[in-house]
Design a protein around this motif. Structure first.
Motif, PDB file in Angstrom:
ATOM      1  N   ARG A 193       0.848  -1.190   0.000  1.00 26.94           N
ATOM      2  CA  ARG A 193       0.000   0.000   0.000  1.00 26.94           C
ATOM      3  C   ARG A 193       0.884   1.241   0.000  1.00 26.94           C
ATOM      4  NH1 ARG A 193      -2.641  -3.580  -0.915  1.00 26.94           N
ATOM      5  NH2 ARG A 193      -4.586  -4.366  -0.020  1.00 26.94           N
ATOM      6  N   VAL A 194       0.392   2.288  -0.671  1.00 24.38           N
ATOM      7  CA  VAL A 194       1.122   3.546  -0.699  1.00 24.38           C
ATOM      8  C   VAL A 194       0.175   4.636  -0.227  1.00 24.38           C
ATOM      9  CG1 VAL A 194       2.411   5.165  -2.153  1.00 24.38           C
ATOM     10  CG2 VAL A 194       2.483   2.712  -2.670  1.00 24.38           C
ATOM     11  N   VAL A 195       0.660   5.485   0.671  1.00 23.27           N
ATOM     12  CA  VAL A 195      -0.193   6.546   1.199  1.00 23.27           C
ATOM     13  C   VAL A 195      -0.481   7.583   0.117  1.00 23.27           C
ATOM     14  CG1 VAL A 195      -0.394   8.426   2.879  1.00 23.27           C
ATOM     15  CG2 VAL A 195       0.560   6.206   3.571  1.00 23.27           C
ATOM     16  N   ARG A 196      -1.757   7.808  -0.102  1.00 25.11           N
ATOM     17  CA  ARG A 196      -2.180   8.825  -1.063  1.00 25.11           C
ATOM     18  C   ARG A 196      -2.539  10.074  -0.274  1.00 25.11           C
ATOM     19  NH1 ARG A 196      -5.741   7.662  -6.322  1.00 25.11           N
ATOM     20  NH2 ARG A 196      -6.311   9.771  -6.910  1.00 25.11           N
ATOM     21  N   ASP A 197      -1.688  11.088  -0.392  1.00 24.14           N
ATOM     22  CA  ASP A 197      -1.958  12.346   0.298  1.00 24.14           C
ATOM     23  C   ASP A 197      -1.882  13.483  -0.719  1.00 24.14           C
ATOM     24  OD1 ASP A 197       0.772  12.695  -0.172  1.00 24.14           O
ATOM     25  OD2 ASP A 197       1.356  12.187   1.877  1.00 24.14           O
ATOM     26  N   ALA A 198      -1.947  14.707  -0.214  1.00 24.83           N
ATOM     27  CA  ALA A 198      -1.979  15.860  -1.121  1.00 24.83           C
ATOM     28  C   ALA A 198      -0.795  15.860  -2.094  1.00 24.83           C
ATOM     29  CB  ALA A 198      -1.994  17.147  -0.303  1.00 24.83           C
ATOM     30  N   THR A 199       0.380  15.421  -1.631  1.00 24.39           N
ATOM     31  CA  THR A 199       1.564  15.439  -2.493  1.00 24.39           C
ATOM     32  C   THR A 199       1.555  14.287  -3.491  1.00 24.39           C
ATOM     33  OG1 THR A 199       2.692  16.099  -0.475  1.00 24.39           O
ATOM     34  CG2 THR A 199       4.076  15.742  -2.421  1.00 24.39           C
ATOM     35  N   THR A 200       1.386  13.087  -2.953  1.00 24.69           N
ATOM     36  CA  THR A 200       1.515  11.908  -3.823  1.00 24.69           C
ATOM     37  C   THR A 200       0.328  11.766  -4.779  1.00 24.69           C
ATOM     38  OG1 THR A 200       0.529  10.509  -2.111  1.00 24.69           O
ATOM     39  CG2 THR A 200       2.931  10.629  -2.179  1.00 24.69           C
ATOM     40  N   SER A 306      -5.565  -8.856   3.748  1.00 28.91           N
ATOM     41  CA  SER A 306      -4.984 -10.092   4.276  1.00 28.91           C
ATOM     42  C   SER A 306      -4.289  -9.713   5.576  1.00 28.91           C
ATOM     43  CB  SER A 306      -3.985 -10.684   3.289  1.00 28.91           C
ATOM     44  OG  SER A 306      -2.762  -9.976   3.354  1.00 28.91           O
ATOM     45  N   SER A 307      -3.561 -10.641   6.162  1.00 26.44           N
ATOM     46  CA  SER A 307      -2.865 -10.280   7.402  1.00 26.44           C
ATOM     47  C   SER A 307      -1.471  -9.720   7.123  1.00 26.44           C
ATOM     48  CB  SER A 307      -2.775 -11.494   8.323  1.00 26.44           C
ATOM     49  OG  SER A 307      -2.164 -12.556   7.623  1.00 26.44           O
ATOM     50  N   THR A 308      -1.176  -9.551   5.833  1.00 24.97           N
ATOM     51  CA  THR A 308       0.125  -8.982   5.445  1.00 24.97           C
ATOM     52  C   THR A 308      -0.081  -7.564   4.938  1.00 24.97           C
ATOM     53  OG1 THR A 308       0.952 -11.147   4.819  1.00 24.97           O
ATOM     54  CG2 THR A 308       2.082  -9.260   3.863  1.00 24.97           C
ATOM     55  N   SER A 309       0.788  -6.660   5.363  1.00 28.84           N
ATOM     56  CA  SER A 309       0.705  -5.316   4.823  1.00 28.84           C
ATOM     57  C   SER A 309       2.087  -4.687   4.761  1.00 28.84           C
ATOM     58  CB  SER A 309      -0.242  -4.450   5.662  1.00 28.84           C
ATOM     59  OG  SER A 309      -0.596  -3.302   4.922  1.00 28.84           O
ATOM     60  N   VAL A 310       2.417  -4.187   3.594  1.00 26.57           N
ATOM     61  CA  VAL A 310       3.696  -3.517   3.379  1.00 26.57           C
ATOM     62  C   VAL A 310       3.335  -2.096   2.967  1.00 26.57           C
ATOM     63  CG1 VAL A 310       5.817  -3.505   2.017  1.00 26.57           C
ATOM     64  CG2 VAL A 310       4.768  -5.684   2.660  1.00 26.57           C
ATOM     65  N   ASP A 311       3.578  -1.145   3.865  1.00 22.84           N
ATOM     66  CA  ASP A 311       3.033   0.199   3.684  1.00 22.84           C
ATOM     67  C   ASP A 311       4.118   1.253   3.523  1.00 22.84           C
ATOM     68  OD1 ASP A 311       0.687  -1.183   4.298  1.00 22.84           O
ATOM     69  OD2 ASP A 311       0.827  -0.682   6.429  1.00 22.84           O
ATOM     70  N   LEU A 312       3.952   2.049   2.503  1.00 25.83           N
ATOM     71  CA  LEU A 312       4.927   3.078   2.184  1.00 25.83           C
ATOM     72  C   LEU A 312       4.305   4.447   2.387  1.00 25.83           C
ATOM     73  CD1 LEU A 312       7.775   2.922   1.033  1.00 25.83           C
ATOM     74  CD2 LEU A 312       6.786   3.039  -1.257  1.00 25.83           C
ATOM     75  N   ASN A 313       4.986   5.277   3.172  1.00 27.33           N
ATOM     76  CA  ASN A 313       4.532   6.647   3.339  1.00 27.33           C
ATOM     77  C   ASN A 313       5.677   7.559   2.931  1.00 27.33           C
ATOM     78  OD1 ASN A 313       3.746   9.197   4.240  1.00 27.33           O
ATOM     79  ND2 ASN A 313       2.578   8.356   5.967  1.00 27.33           N
ATOM     80  N   LEU A 314       5.581   8.104   1.726  1.00 20.53           N
ATOM     81  CA  LEU A 314       6.690   8.891   1.193  1.00 20.53           C
ATOM     82  C   LEU A 314       6.842  10.222   1.922  1.00 20.53           C
ATOM     83  CD1 LEU A 314       6.106   8.062  -2.571  1.00 20.53           C
ATOM     84  CD2 LEU A 314       8.020   7.278  -1.168  1.00 20.53           C
ATOM     85  N   SER A 315       5.739  10.807   2.353  1.00 21.15           N
ATOM     86  CA  SER A 315       5.827  12.085   3.048  1.00 21.15           C
ATOM     87  C   SER A 315       6.508  11.929   4.403  1.00 21.15           C
ATOM     88  CB  SER A 315       4.442  12.698   3.237  1.00 21.15           C
ATOM     89  OG  SER A 315       3.782  12.753   1.992  1.00 21.15           O
ATOM     90  N   ARG A 316       6.155  10.865   5.116  1.00 20.91           N
ATOM     91  CA  ARG A 316       6.790  10.621   6.410  1.00 20.91           C
ATOM     92  C   ARG A 316       8.144   9.938   6.256  1.00 20.91           C
ATOM     93  NH1 ARG A 316       4.392  10.905  11.257  1.00 20.91           N
ATOM     94  NH2 ARG A 316       5.930   9.422  11.986  1.00 20.91           N
TER      95      ARG A 316
END
Ligand SMILES: Nc1ncnc2c1ncn2[C@@H]1O[C@H](COP(=O)(O)OP(=O)(O)O)[C@@H](O)[C@H]1O
Ligand SMILES: C=C(OP(=O)(O)O)C(=O)O
Ligand SMILES: [Ca+2]
Ligand SMILES: [Mn+2]
Length: 669
Positions: A193-200, A306-316
């Motif tokens: 998952r990738v965080v979708r925020d104002a920048t991204t 699922s019970s797996t999550s790989v999360d990317l937050n580019l702003s943080r």
């Protein structure tokens, strides 16, 4: 179920046969009176056992003498102060965001008792502590315990940690550390998952075909908290502070917080290792990974499937891993970050291997997993720059990583001697099977997974080019493992064809290892790495086209897959042949060969290459069933066309001219 031959007790049970008694072992009870007087050397310089043990370990990690020019000697940061700053930084990394400050962190192994038997936290190297403890304003029971930090441990220390505490960790006969990655033995792209925020929102590629499945900032924080709380609940965590990218101007500082010695050693091998001096001035990382892979995500959390999550937050500048221990997830997660950061600096990030000849000629090897990037960039006659992730700047190429991650299924000393020899002390061997007694690895055993891996520092390859940088590439080799068996072993591509195939990113592997699966499955992965790119594929393609054009690089398509028929009928092309093809590309001799054009794909294929039977160069010759060949070729051509439809209305470059050319460079029928 049969009872077997067990010695079950109770009625009907067995009893041991009353045979002759075992002969008694004579212990030489009279030995004491036969003391030998000639081996009494000097005794140890210790009076107690604890003192003896304290003599065994010498303090390491020398600190840089701070050479201040002129005055202000007092401004030099003391060793104690420096350690405190470092611990503060780690505490901040581990801080829960719902409480006020970070946990109490302390360096060293909680199990390492001091000589007096106490367990007061101490530094890893035996000397006494300098505990950083945050304000007691942090209100939570979790702040009453220490989080022990095992900071940038050495491979030897990590071996000990793994073997003592992690089930499934063993030393194999070649000296490598064998580990198990758990239930996941490969990446989980659907759980990324990738965080979708104002920048991204505006910057990244979203929607159909994109690997970037969105999540919101809040959900990221929920998962981050879950990972941080899990890590803080442990007795100890591993922290690696390392670098990415051998290009000094574009180096990124990364911190990896993980729960397993296996993960720490993996990243030690895969990222660039700082010198003790560089570590002293490391400061705050540019990017942090929280690897809580043993702990699942909560499936009731929004966006989780699922019970797996790989999360990317580019702003943080953070990545969180929950529910998978597969180590490749960390290296490829950081690669995604580079695929975002580098293009912003007008640098092209590449999912490719890279090596350089004695004359300074550089080649790139693009390809999806298992197509041969690692195998073919590791070439005894050339300098290895890197096997998987690179950057191409205005001045040349640089490796992003400090190590290699080779597939080792069916690895043989004869065919791949350099990789074979790199598997030694310090190397992480994932999910391999070995003899329980001799600890000899059986690389042909796929009981745990097909995707067995070896992760080793790049300098384990004898002709590694350190620093891992080189001039502009001369050859750009696209690798496809075509299990349909219709792509020629080698084709010379013009620029538009190179772009067409780069954007297509084709490979076809056999569907699985089970019996009866005969049908290859085509995979199209834009830029030969759709799982890692962050921007639209045409952005990378435009940069590649521009760079290849200015540098006059030649594009090639090499089929490392089937020949003489599809999977089930033909065979995988011999590695020795592929190497000969690659040699001819490097030497420049292939560029001068005679060529003919193929139908449908319009490839330029050479009529002969020294050392290779000419009949295999045109696939139709090696297929006995010509009709099946034609049908298979058309089938594959159709798959390419269908895949490319989504790119048809995207412009590449400033004018749309290249776009037209690229569209025309695909299969025609
Ligand atoms: N002709 C060939 N060319 C390249 N690799 C081959 C060939 N035949 C068999 N192989 C095997 O295929 C695998 C390629 O994997 P690898 O080099 O790790 O791929 P990548 O780095 O692209 O993921 C290796 O196990 C290699 O031994
Ligand atoms: C680590 C990986 O890389 P590759 O298979 O391309 O070597 C992967 O794709 O998980
Ligand atoms: Ca790869
Ligand atoms: Mn590889």
């Amino acid at each position: 179920m049969s009872a077997g031959n067990g010695n079950a007790n109770g009625d009907g049970g067995f009893s041991f046969p009353k045979g002759p008694a075992m002969p008694k072992i004579t212990t030489g009870a009279k030995r004491g009176s036969e003391i030998c007087h000639d081996d009494s050397g000097p005794t140890v310089k210790a009076t107690t056992i604890d003192e003896l043990h304290s003599l065994q370990k010498k303090r390491s990690a020398p600190t840089t003498p701070i050479n201040q020019s002129g005055a202000a000697a007092f401004a030099a940061v003391s060793e104690e102060e420096r350690q405190k700053i470092q611990l503060q930084s780690i505490s901040a990394s581990l801080a829960s965001l719902t409480r006020e400050s970070g946990p109490k962190v302390v360096r060293g192994d909680p199990a390492e008792k001091k000589a007096d038997g106490s367990t007061t936290p101490a530094y890893a190297h035996g000397q006494h502590h300098s505990i950083f403890s945050p304000d007691l304003g942090a209100v939570s029971d979790s702040s009453l315990k220490f989080t022990h930090v095992l900071y940038n441990l050495s491979p030897a220390e990590l071996y000990e940690q793994a073997i003592k505490y992690e089930k499934g960790s063993f030393i194999t006969s070649n000296g490598a550390l064998a580990t198990l990655s758990g239930a996941k033995t490969g990446r989980a792209p659907r759980d990324k998952r990738v965080v979708r925020d104002a920048t991204t929102e505006g910057e990244l590629w979203w929607g159909k075909g994109s690997p970037n499945i969105e999540m919101d900032e809040h959900t990221f924080m929920v998962n981050r908290e879950r990972a941080v709380d899990y890590l803080n609940s442990l007795e100890k965590v591993f922290v690696n502070d390392q670098f990415l990218n051998w290009d000094p101007e574009n180096r990124i500082k990364v911190r990896i917080v993980s729960a397993r010695a296996y993960h720490s050693l993996f990243m030690h091998n895969m990222c660039i290792r700082p010198t003790p001096e560089e570590l002293e001035s490391f400061g705050t990382p540019d990017f942090t990974i929280y690897n809580a892979g043993q702990f699942p995500c909560n499936r009731y959390t929004h966006y989780m499937t699922s019970s797996t999550s790989v999360d990317l937050n580019l702003s943080r500048r953070e990545m969180v891993i929950l529910g998978t221990q597969y180590a490749g997830e960390m290296k490829k997660g950081l690669f995604s970050v580079m695929h975002y950061l580098m293009p912003k600096r007008r640098i092209l990030s590449l999912h490719s291997g890279c090596n350089m000849g004695k004359e300074g000629d550089v080649a790139l090897f693009f390809g999806l997993s298992g197509t041969g990037k690692t195998t073919l960039s590791t070439d005894h006659n050339r300098y290895l720059i890197g096997d998987d992730e690179h950057c191409w700047t205005e001045t040349g190429v640089s490796n992003i990583e400090g190590g290699c991650y080779a597939k080792c299924v069916d690895l043989s000393r004869e065919k791949e001697p350099d990789i074979w020899n790199a598997i030694k002390f310090g190397t992480v061997l994932e999910n391999v099977v070995f003899d329980e007694h001799t600890r000899e690895v059986d690389y042909s055993d796929k009981s745990v997974t097909e995707n067995t891996r070896a992760a080793y520092p790049i300098e384990f390859i004898p002709n590694a080019k350190i620093p891992c940088i080189g001039p502009h590439p001369k050859n750009v080799i696209l690798l496809a493992c075509d299990a349909f068996g219709v792509l020629p072993p080698v084709s010379k591509l013009n620029l538009a064809q190179t772009m067409y195939h780069f954007i297509s990113g084709y490979t076809a592997l056999v569907a699985g290892t089970e019996d009866g699966i005969k049908e290859p499955t085509a995979t199209f992965s834009a830029c030969f790495g759709a799982a890692f790119i962050m921007l639209h594929p045409t952005k990378y393609a435009a940069m590649l086209a521009e760079k290849m054009k200015t540098q006059g690089a030649t594009g090639w398509l090499v089929n490392t897959g089937w020949s003489g028929g599809s999977y089930g009928v033909g065979n995988r092309i011999k590695l020795a042949y592929t190497r000969k093809i690659i040699d001819a590309i490097h030497s420049g001799s292939l560029l001068k060969a005679n060529y003919k054009k193929t139908e449908i794909f319009g490839f330029e294929i050479p009529t002969e290459i020294e050392g290779i039977p000419s009949e295999i160069l045109d696939p139709i010759n090696s297929w006995s069933d010509k009709k099946a060949h034609k049908e298979t070729l058309l089938k594959l051509g159709g798959l390419f066309k269908k895949n490319f439809e989504t790119f048809a209305n995207h412009k590449i470059g400033v004018d749309g001219k290249l776009t037209e050319e690229i569209l025309a460079a695909g299969p025609i029928f």
